[in-house]
Write a protein that holds these residues in place. Structure first.
Motif, short mmCIF file in Angstrom:
data_model
loop_
_atom_site.label_atom_id
_atom_site.label_comp_id
_atom_site.label_asym_id
_atom_site.label_seq_id
_atom_site.Cartn_x
_atom_site.Cartn_y
_atom_site.Cartn_z
N GLU A 1 -27.93 5.02 14.96
CA GLU A 1 -27.43 4.02 15.89
C GLU A 1 -28.23 3.84 17.18
O GLU A 1 -28.42 2.71 17.61
CB GLU A 1 -25.94 4.24 16.17
CG GLU A 1 -25.13 3.67 15.03
CD GLU A 1 -23.67 4.09 15.02
OE1 GLU A 1 -23.02 3.90 16.05
OE2 GLU A 1 -23.22 4.61 14.00
N ARG B 1 -27.81 -3.90 2.11
CA ARG B 1 -27.15 -2.84 2.88
C ARG B 1 -27.85 -2.71 4.22
O ARG B 1 -29.08 -2.61 4.27
CB ARG B 1 -27.26 -1.53 2.10
CG ARG B 1 -26.63 -0.36 2.82
CD ARG B 1 -26.52 0.84 1.91
NE ARG B 1 -27.79 1.51 1.70
CZ ARG B 1 -28.30 1.84 0.52
NH1 ARG B 1 -27.67 1.55 -0.60
NH2 ARG B 1 -29.45 2.46 0.43
N ASP C 1 -27.83 1.10 9.42
CA ASP C 1 -27.68 1.32 10.86
C ASP C 1 -27.12 2.71 11.14
O ASP C 1 -26.28 2.89 12.01
CB ASP C 1 -26.77 0.24 11.47
CG ASP C 1 -25.44 0.11 10.73
OD1 ASP C 1 -25.24 0.79 9.71
OD2 ASP C 1 -24.59 -0.67 11.19
N TYR D 1 -22.44 -1.75 5.61
CA TYR D 1 -22.99 -1.21 6.86
C TYR D 1 -22.82 0.31 6.84
O TYR D 1 -21.71 0.80 6.71
CB TYR D 1 -22.24 -1.79 8.07
CG TYR D 1 -22.66 -3.20 8.41
CD1 TYR D 1 -22.23 -4.28 7.65
CD2 TYR D 1 -23.50 -3.43 9.49
CE1 TYR D 1 -22.63 -5.57 7.96
CE2 TYR D 1 -23.90 -4.73 9.81
CZ TYR D 1 -23.47 -5.78 9.04
OH TYR D 1 -23.88 -7.06 9.34
N GLN D 2 -23.90 1.02 7.02
CA GLN D 2 -23.79 2.49 7.01
C GLN D 2 -22.94 2.99 8.17
O GLN D 2 -22.27 4.01 8.04
CB GLN D 2 -25.19 3.11 7.08
CG GLN D 2 -25.94 2.93 5.78
CD GLN D 2 -27.26 3.64 5.75
OE1 GLN D 2 -27.93 3.76 6.77
NE2 GLN D 2 -27.67 4.09 4.58
N SER D 3 -22.96 2.28 9.30
CA SER D 3 -22.18 2.75 10.46
C SER D 3 -20.68 2.76 10.16
O SER D 3 -19.93 3.39 10.87
CB SER D 3 -22.46 1.86 11.67
OG SER D 3 -22.19 0.51 11.34
N GLN D 4 -20.28 2.07 9.09
CA GLN D 4 -18.85 2.07 8.75
C GLN D 4 -18.50 3.06 7.64
O GLN D 4 -17.39 3.06 7.12
CB GLN D 4 -18.44 0.65 8.32
CG GLN D 4 -18.50 -0.32 9.49
CD GLN D 4 -18.48 -1.78 9.05
OE1 GLN D 4 -18.20 -2.10 7.89
NE2 GLN D 4 -18.80 -2.68 9.96
N GLN D 5 -19.47 3.89 7.28
CA GLN D 5 -19.25 4.79 6.13
C GLN D 5 -19.15 6.26 6.53
O GLN D 5 -19.13 7.14 5.66
CB GLN D 5 -20.40 4.64 5.10
CG GLN D 5 -20.79 3.22 4.75
CD GLN D 5 -19.67 2.48 4.07
OE1 GLN D 5 -18.96 3.05 3.24
NE2 GLN D 5 -19.47 1.24 4.44
N HIS D 6 -19.10 6.54 7.82
CA HIS D 6 -19.13 7.94 8.27
C HIS D 6 -18.09 8.82 7.59
O HIS D 6 -18.36 9.96 7.22
CB HIS D 6 -18.95 8.02 9.79
CG HIS D 6 -20.15 7.54 10.54
ND1 HIS D 6 -20.44 7.95 11.81
CD2 HIS D 6 -21.15 6.70 10.19
CE1 HIS D 6 -21.56 7.37 12.22
NE2 HIS D 6 -22.00 6.60 11.24
N HIS D 7 -16.90 8.25 7.45
CA HIS D 7 -15.81 9.02 6.87
C HIS D 7 -16.18 9.50 5.46
O HIS D 7 -16.00 10.66 5.10
CB HIS D 7 -14.56 8.13 6.86
CG HIS D 7 -13.36 8.83 6.37
ND1 HIS D 7 -12.81 9.91 7.02
CD2 HIS D 7 -12.61 8.64 5.25
CE1 HIS D 7 -11.77 10.34 6.34
NE2 HIS D 7 -11.62 9.60 5.26
N ASP E 1 -25.31 6.28 -0.67
CA ASP E 1 -24.99 4.86 -0.76
C ASP E 1 -25.51 4.25 -2.06
O ASP E 1 -24.84 3.43 -2.68
CB ASP E 1 -25.58 4.09 0.43
CG ASP E 1 -24.80 4.38 1.70
OD1 ASP E 1 -23.65 4.85 1.59
OD2 ASP E 1 -25.35 4.15 2.78
#
Ligand code: GLU
Ligand code: ZN
Length: 310
Positions: free
Chosen positions: A48, A42, A45, A76-82, A186
């Protein structure tokens, strides 16, 4: 096949892998594979501003070159904000989390740790500059580390009893999701059962376990391995210019990681491929052998040290 084991390696792409991060990757990989488990990667990020473009790809390339092949897709954590925001919204609706307007200065005035001030203030949903905090009513508990043994968090200085965990920040006043939230969400989301990572994170583990309890999830098993440091208290890091791993010496790097962890291991030249070397490493892997000191000093002055043949 040990179906109940899911491990992971979770690097932050704020710099290339160095010897210390390779050690952690190797340890978590070997622990997973020697138990027939899955091993995930994982990219953390979430912070940012601190991430460097393209470093994720070079981390993954280094792992591949060293034969540390992961299962499934890289998250990628940056894609999990939602998903993180949905959890926060739900916790607020359930009154398990609340908004907090306290500034760093105000918290300092409380004696340095947050005292729950905003728990009952009912701060309105669209107030600007608010953090979100989780109500945590559990003490910081001791736990049994798979490698380091029984870990007792510091007791309260007031009465010698277990200290309470403070209401953990889930989202910061600047809008960033907090590390202690996303790492737990996560690991739950990816059904991680075993976390093998560096001892630099052993101190936050009781707090992260308290977050699991507050969210009603069972915490995973934790095992912490020694970190490589250049001097007491100064772990190898991007900040102190740790040399990036040289992919041309993958077998040597792996041997060095095994010896660092406490295993007596043959010379790199005895293995034709990283695969055969890793198979040997999987068969000797044993949590009991891993060195039980939280930090090991390694030479840093020779900038090529970790790149030289062994
Ligand atoms: N992303 C963290 C780091 O690079 C590791 C987090 C973890 O393993 O829980 O230090
Ligand atoms: Zn507050």
């Amino acid at each position: 096949m040990h179906k109940d084991y899911v491990g992971r390696f979770a690097p932050s792409p704020s710099g290339q892998l160095h010897f210390g991060s390779l050690v952690t990757a190797v340890a978590s990989f070997l622990d997973a594979r020697s138990h027939g488990g899955k091993w995930l990667v994982r990219i953390e990020d979430i912070d940012e501003p601190r991430c460097i473009d393209g470093v994720d790809k070079s981390i993954l390339h280094t792992l591949e070159t060293h034969g540390l092949l992961w299962d499934g897709d890289v998250m990628y954590q940056s894609q999990q904000h939602h998903r993180y925001q949905q959890v926060i919204d739900r916790l607020i609706a359930q009154q398990k989390a609340y908004l907090c307007t306290c500034t760093r200065k105000q918290i300092k005035a409380m004696g340095g740790s947050y005292n729950g001030h905003c728990r009952h203030q009912n701060i309105e949903a669209n107030t600007p500059n608010t953090a979100v905090r989780l109500k945590v009513d559990t003490p910081l508990e001791a736990f049994d580390d798979l490698i380091m043994g029984h870990i007792q968090p510091p007791l309260s200085v007031h009465n010698g009893a277990s200290a309470m965990a403070e209401d953990v920040v889930l989202k910061r006043r600047d809008g960033l999701f907090s590390y202690n939230l996303v790492v737990v969400l996560d690991d739950v989301f990816q059904q991680v059962t075993h976390i093998i990572r560096g001892c630099d994170l052993i101190d936050v583990t009781p707090l992260q376990r308290a977050v699991y309890h507050a969210l009603d999830f069972p915490p995973p098993a934790y095992g912490h391995v020694p970190v490589a440091a250049i001097a007491p208290g100064r772990k190898l890091s991007k900040q102190n210019h740790a040399t990036p791993i040289n992919n041309e010496h993958a077998r040597e790097n792996l041997v060095r990681a095994m010896r660092f962890l406490g295993f007596s291991f043959p010379q790199a030249s005895e293995f034709d491929t990283v695969q055969s070397l890793l198979n040997a490493a999987i068969s000797v892997w044993n949590r009991k052998i891993v060195v039980k000191t939280p930090e090991i000093i390694v030479p840093q002055h020779e900038s090529t040290y970790y790149s030289q043949p062994l």
